[in-house]
Design a protein around this motif. Sequence first.
Motif, PDB file in Angstrom:
ATOM      1  N   VAL A 122       4.189  -3.617   6.876  1.00  0.00           N
ATOM      2  CA  VAL A 122       5.217  -2.573   6.705  1.00  0.00           C
ATOM      3  C   VAL A 122       5.559  -2.404   5.225  1.00  0.00           C
ATOM      4  CG1 VAL A 122       7.635  -1.985   7.164  1.00  0.00           C
ATOM      5  CG2 VAL A 122       6.202  -2.827   9.007  1.00  0.00           C
ATOM      6  N   ALA A 163       3.671  -3.259   2.568  1.00  0.00           N
ATOM      7  CA  ALA A 163       2.514  -2.673   1.865  1.00  0.00           C
ATOM      8  C   ALA A 163       2.349  -1.206   2.245  1.00  0.00           C
ATOM      9  CB  ALA A 163       1.253  -3.459   2.212  1.00  0.00           C
ATOM     10  N   GLY A 164       2.579  -0.900   3.529  1.00  0.00           N
ATOM     11  CA  GLY A 164       2.471   0.484   4.002  1.00  0.00           C
ATOM     12  C   GLY A 164       3.510   1.369   3.346  1.00  0.00           C
ATOM     13  N   THR A 165       4.714   0.833   3.180  1.00  0.00           N
ATOM     14  CA  THR A 165       5.785   1.611   2.550  1.00  0.00           C
ATOM     15  C   THR A 165       5.417   1.949   1.112  1.00  0.00           C
ATOM     16  OG1 THR A 165       7.362   0.446   3.910  1.00  0.00           O
ATOM     17  CG2 THR A 165       8.255   1.614   2.038  1.00  0.00           C
ATOM     18  N   PHE A 205      13.929   1.126  10.515  1.00  0.00           N
ATOM     19  CA  PHE A 205      13.239  -0.023   9.914  1.00  0.00           C
ATOM     20  C   PHE A 205      12.469   0.404   8.656  1.00  0.00           C
ATOM     21  CE2 PHE A 205       9.560  -3.139  10.245  1.00  0.00           C
ATOM     22  CZ  PHE A 205      10.262  -4.163   9.643  1.00  0.00           C
ATOM     23  N   VAL A 206      11.732   1.497   8.777  1.00  0.00           N
ATOM     24  CA  VAL A 206      10.962   1.996   7.619  1.00  0.00           C
ATOM     25  C   VAL A 206      11.921   2.408   6.492  1.00  0.00           C
ATOM     26  CG1 VAL A 206       9.415   3.830   6.815  1.00  0.00           C
ATOM     27  CG2 VAL A 206       8.974   2.705   8.988  1.00  0.00           C
ATOM     28  N   THR A 250      13.331  -0.538   4.763  1.00  0.00           N
ATOM     29  CA  THR A 250      12.327  -1.154   3.879  1.00  0.00           C
ATOM     30  C   THR A 250      12.237  -0.387   2.564  1.00  0.00           C
ATOM     31  OG1 THR A 250      11.098  -1.804   5.832  1.00  0.00           O
ATOM     32  CG2 THR A 250       9.925  -1.962   3.763  1.00  0.00           C
ATOM     33  N   VAL A 251      12.245   0.953   2.662  1.00  0.00           N
ATOM     34  CA  VAL A 251      12.188   1.778   1.442  1.00  0.00           C
ATOM     35  C   VAL A 251      13.389   1.453   0.546  1.00  0.00           C
ATOM     36  CG1 VAL A 251      12.324   4.145   0.565  1.00  0.00           C
ATOM     37  CG2 VAL A 251      10.894   3.641   2.531  1.00  0.00           C
ATOM     38  N   VAL A 265      12.976  -1.993  -1.010  1.00  0.00           N
ATOM     39  CA  VAL A 265      11.945  -2.002  -2.061  1.00  0.00           C
ATOM     40  C   VAL A 265      12.528  -1.456  -3.364  1.00  0.00           C
ATOM     41  CG1 VAL A 265       9.809  -0.853  -2.812  1.00  0.00           C
ATOM     42  CG2 VAL A 265       9.901  -1.936  -0.567  1.00  0.00           C
ATOM     43  N   ALA A 275      -3.443  -1.961   5.600  1.00  0.00           N
ATOM     44  CA  ALA A 275      -2.447  -2.596   4.718  1.00  0.00           C
ATOM     45  C   ALA A 275      -3.004  -3.893   4.138  1.00  0.00           C
ATOM     46  CB  ALA A 275      -1.165  -2.861   5.497  1.00  0.00           C
ATOM     47  N   LEU A 319      -5.330  -2.954   1.317  1.00  0.00           N
ATOM     48  CA  LEU A 319      -4.579  -2.533   0.115  1.00  0.00           C
ATOM     49  C   LEU A 319      -3.935  -3.732  -0.577  1.00  0.00           C
ATOM     50  CD1 LEU A 319      -2.833   0.746   1.367  1.00  0.00           C
ATOM     51  CD2 LEU A 319      -4.835   0.554  -0.085  1.00  0.00           C
ATOM     52  N   ALA A 320      -3.374  -4.649   0.233  1.00  0.00           N
ATOM     53  CA  ALA A 320      -2.724  -5.836  -0.352  1.00  0.00           C
ATOM     54  C   ALA A 320      -3.765  -6.722  -1.040  1.00  0.00           C
ATOM     55  CB  ALA A 320      -2.003  -6.620   0.736  1.00  0.00           C
ATOM     56  N   PHE A 378       0.281 -10.493   1.438  1.00  0.00           N
ATOM     57  CA  PHE A 378       0.982  -9.300   0.955  1.00  0.00           C
ATOM     58  C   PHE A 378       1.860  -9.625  -0.258  1.00  0.00           C
ATOM     59  CE2 PHE A 378       0.095  -8.617   5.428  1.00  0.00           C
ATOM     60  CZ  PHE A 378      -0.511  -7.380   5.394  1.00  0.00           C
ATOM     61  N   ASP A 416       8.335  -6.573  -4.440  1.00  0.00           N
ATOM     62  CA  ASP A 416       7.790  -6.430  -3.088  1.00  0.00           C
ATOM     63  C   ASP A 416       7.718  -7.786  -2.380  1.00  0.00           C
ATOM     64  OD1 ASP A 416       7.579  -3.796  -3.638  1.00  0.00           O
ATOM     65  OD2 ASP A 416       5.411  -3.764  -3.899  1.00  0.00           O
TER      66      ASP A 416
END
Lengths: 216, 277
Positions: free
Chosen positions: A200, A202-204, B13-14, B17-18, B21, B74, B77-78, B203, B218
Motif C-alpha cells: 500500500v 509503495a503503491g501510494t 485507508f489509502v 496513507t497519503v 506519507v 509494488a 517497484l520497491a 519496502f 516511507d
Amino acid sequence: MGRGQRFGIALSAFVAFAVGVTTALSLLLGDNPALFGNQPGAEQLAELIAAPADALLRLATIVVALSIVIGIANLLYVHAGKLARGKFYSAVLLASFGFTVFWQVTRPGDTSLLEAAQLPIESALAALVALSLLHGGSRVLGKRADIWGLLFVAVVVVVLLASAPLAELAPLQAWRDWLMRVPVGAGARAILLGVALGAVVAGTRALLGQDRSVRG
Amino acid sequence: MDQTTQQVLAVLFVFATVVLVYTARYFQRRGRQRALRRIAGVERVGEWTKQSIEANRPLHLALGGAAVGEDNTAVALAGAEFFHHLVERANASDVSPIVTMSAASSIPLGQDTVRRAWRSGDYLARAQWYPPDIAYAAAVTGALQGEDPAAHILAGSFGPELALMIDTAGRRGQGSLAVSDRLEGQAVAYAMADEYLIGEEIFAAAGYATDDGRAQADAIVLDVWRALLIMGVTIVLMLEVAKRMPWLNWALVLSVSALLVVFGLLIYRRHLPEGDG
C-alpha cells in the motif's frame, strides 16, 4: 538538468498521477450502486466509474502479455554480446534457440522436443533444489546460532519426522498439525499482512507519481 | 462486512496513507529526522558495496519473478528503488551491477535502474531476463559464473528455487541477502542466506540504503502502520479473550497494556542505532 528534461519528468509524473488516481478511484468506488444510494441512475453511475479501471487493466494485461517478446529480445541481445566476447555457453544458448524455432516452424504442435529435453532437465534441477534445501537446512545453526535458529530446526525436525510413514511416529502428527495450523499459520499471515501494508505504501508512492520509475 | 463498508474503508485507508506519507516527508524535510529502527540485514550491504568497488567485481541484484503489471508490482517497484540506491553507491566501480529478473515486464525497470545511476556503458545488457522459476535460478547461477559477483542482493519474488542461487553463492564465497514476498522463498531466505529481510522490510530497505529523507519517511510510515496494526490485533484479541474470562477486569487489562507498552518501548530503544536512542 535542461528545461526539456524537467518538462519530461513533470509530464511523466503527471501522466502517472492521473492514470494512478483514476484507476484507484475507479477500482475502489466502481461497480457498487449501493454506494450512491437507491437513487435512479445509481447503477449507470457505478458502471461508469468502473469503466476506466476495466479499460486500463485490460490494456495492462495486453502489454504484460506482449512483454515476453522484450524478454526474448533481451536474452538474444545479452548472449549475442557474450558470444562476441567468446563465451561458449552463449553460443549453445543461441544455437538451441535457433534450433527450437526451426523445429516449431517445421513441426507445428510437436511437443516431443519439450518432453525429451526440457522436462527431464527441469526435473533434474528440481531434485537439485531439494538437495540444496537439505544442505542449507543442515547449516542453519551455523548461520543463526540463536534461539530462533534452534526453534527453526526443531520445527523442521518435528514436521519431517511426523511426515515419515512410521507407526511409531504417529503421535508426532498431532504436533505437526498444531504447528502448521497455529504458529506457522499465524506467522505466515503476519508476513503477508506486512507485505500488504508495504504494497500500500509503495503503491501510494507510485499513485502520486513520486516513484523513481515515473520521475524520469 | 458489506461491499459498501469495505469500499469506504479502503478509500479511507489509502487517503490516510497519503496523508501519513506527506506528513512524514514534511518532518524529514524540516530536519526533525527520526532514526530508523535497526534492520540487521541491510547493514552488510554497505560492506559488500565497498568490496565490489575495491575488487572491481559487480553486484548481482535480482528481482526474481516480481513483475510490473501483476499482483506483485509494488514488490518490483520497491526492489528497483532499493537497487537504485545500491547502484548509486557502487558507481565508483569500473564494473556496473547486473540486474536479473524472470518477469519480462520488469526488464525496462531493471534497465532503467542501471541507467539512472550508471550513465556510462551498455546498461541494456546489464539487465538480464531468464525464463521463470527453476530455469531462472539455473540460468542465473550459470550465466554469472564468469562475472564473479561480489555479492547477491535478491529482493523480489522467489520460490524454493532461491535455494539453488544462495547455495551456489555460498560455495563461491559470495555474500547473499535475500527477501521474498512469497512464503516459500522467505523461508529459504531465512534458512540459507547470509543476511535476510522479512516480509515488508523489502519496502523499507530503500530508506536504509540512502540519506534521502523521502525514502526514510516511507520507511517510517510503514512502521507506523505496522504498529497500528499490532495494536489493533492486540485489542481485538484481548476483547475476545475477555469474553471468555469472567474474572478479567479493566484494571487488569490496563495494567497489562501499560506493561506491554513499556516492554515494547524498551525493545524499540534497544533496536535504535547507537547515538539515537
